[in-house]
Design an enzyme around this catalytic site. Structure first.
Site, PDB file in Angstrom:
ATOM      1  NE  ARG A   1     -10.700 -10.438  -1.472  1.00 27.38           N
ATOM      2  CZ  ARG A   1     -11.075  -9.587  -2.422  1.00 27.38           C
ATOM      3  NH1 ARG A   1     -11.391 -10.039  -3.626  1.00 27.38           N
ATOM      4  NH2 ARG A   1     -11.159  -8.297  -2.173  1.00 27.38           N
TER       5      ARG A   1
ATOM      6  CE  LYS B   1      -3.626  -2.048   2.948  1.00 35.50           C
ATOM      7  NZ  LYS B   1      -4.815  -1.908   2.088  1.00 35.50           N
TER       8      LYS B   1
END
EC number: 3.4.11.23
Length: 427
Positions: A281, A207
């Protein structure tokens, strides 16, 4: 000690000298909040934020117009992560005072836990904090198991182990069983599954700083479902509920997972990793497999899962996904009763097939051809829920945390969603 500033409520408009739209005024006795009947709880919360901004750190909620919901609205706006604040609460009847005290204990725990620096709150610490909170309200009605590190790999929790292995702090799965019946064979009514990424660098799909600086809050889903179970217990939950927290750091190291890796799950699904920043996820999948194995009536997972949900809803609503229209309606009804913001976003069968991989059954992220990122993430999770068309709710927790203060909230965690999930569990 400074004298408390009195805060009273009035249904009369403010004196004209304060302006036509004034929501509060000041006199020799203290501060008056002027309710107009349109959004009284929101008005109280916004006024509390302004009062805190004035540097007033000791208040007395005075008069007979205060009830538990109005007191709580004030506290939601007044609380902030820095400094100390003291509130002298009004006289409430026993039931309302107990409700308020439970909100203060549990939802403040959620906000404070999410706000904790990642250096203080690793996977093991998060799991233990959850155990301590639930044990405090449930006593001997709760049992738990903590599995960590290489034990996860040996037991087949490959998503959680893969994501967490790059950190010196071992990944952890907390499996907690709240069983008020005392019967080990009692059916499980509901399973709660929470994403507990205690810091998310993005891994090798790293990020930018502007997106990483709030990633201590990436365990917001785990804190929310933990708080929801604790709060439901204080409201008299008498059904068996299991809690699964999937806790890990997502960091870069020589042992971290890489793009192109393939994860094989216990249900036989193979997933190609094409974005290490879509790690939530991957860990939730393990928790959902365990939840499905319990054959519960209800599975709820909660996660700060996608930026796409924030793009759609900002930080003002939690995003709700489900194939079960009736169940989604029940959750939204609970949200309305608790005055918490949820909004349902699309989830259809075709979203389940929008994660193609050349090397595995699933890709862990959608391609540019399938830009509905929040919906495809929910579609991915559905592959790990045995009966995904009924009894399953996915909450993408876009309203969990604010990077900067706004008129109703300080910077940091909000605690939104706890009461709604608890309401659904006890309905």
């Amino acid at each position: 000690m400074t004298e408390a500033m009195k805060i009273t409520l009035s249904t009369q408009p403010a004196d004209a000298r304060w302006g036509e739209k004034a929501t509060y005024s000041i006199n020799n006795d203290g501060i008056i909040l002027h309710l107009n009947g349109a959004d009284d709880l929101g008005l109280i919360q916004r006024a509390a934020r302004k009062i805190d901004g004035l540097g007033i750190k000791h208040v007395q909620l005075s008069g007979e117009s205060w009830d538990a919901d109005r007191c709580w609205a004030f506290w939601q706006g007044y609380k902030a992560p820095k400094g100390t604040r003291k509130v002298e609460w009004p006289d409430l009847d026993d039931a309302q005072r107990q409700e308020l005290d439970n909100r203060l204990m549990i939802i403040d725990w959620v906000r404070d836990t999410i706000n904790a620096p990642a250096e203080e709150l690793g996977p093991s610490q998060l799991a233990q904090r959850a155990v301590d909170l639930i044990s405090n309200v449930a006593g001997d009605r709760v049992t738990y198991r903590i599995t960590k590190g290489e034990d996860l790999r040996e037991q087949g929790y490959m998503g959680l182990h893969t994501v967490g292995r790059g950190s010196e702090r071992s990944p952890v799965l907390l499996a907690l069983d709240y069983n008020p019946t005392g019967d080990k064979e009692a059916p499980v009514y509901a399973c709660l599954v929470g994403k507990g990424i205690t810091f998310d660098s993005g891994g090798y799909s790293i990020k930018q700083t502007a997106f990483m600086d709030s990633m201590k809050s990436d365990m917001g889903g785990a804190a929310t479902v933990t708080g929801a179970l604790a709060f439901a217990i204080t409201r008299g939950l008498n059904k068996r509920v299991k809690l699964f927290l999937c806790c890990a750091d997502n960091l870069i190291s020589g042992n971290a997972f890489k793009l192109g890796d393939i994860i094989t799950y216990r249900n036989g699904k193979k997933v190609e990793v094409m974005n290490t920043d879509a790690e939530g996820r991957l860990v939730l999948a393990d928790g959902l497999i365990d939840a499905s194995a319990q054959k519960p009536e209800l599975i709820i997972d909660a996660a700060t899962l996608t930026g796409a949900a924030k793009t759609a809803l900002g930080n003002d609503y939690h995003a709700l996904f489900s194939f079960d229209d009736a169940l989604a309606g029940r959750l939204l009804a609970s949200a309305s009763q608790e005055n918490e913001p949820f909004w349902r976003l699309p989830l259809a069968e075709f979203h389940r097939s929008q994660l193609p991989s050349n090397f595995a059954e699933l890709n862990n992220t959608g391609s540019a051809a399938y830009p509905a990122g929040a919906s495809t993430a929910a579609g991915f999770l559905s592959h790990f829920v045995e009966n995904y068309q009924q009894g399953w709710l996915h909450i993408d927790c876009s309203a969990t945390y604010r990077k900067a203060p706004v008129e109703q909230w300080s910077a940091g965690a909000t605690g939104l969603g706890v009461r709604t999930i608890a309401n659904l569990l006890t309905a």
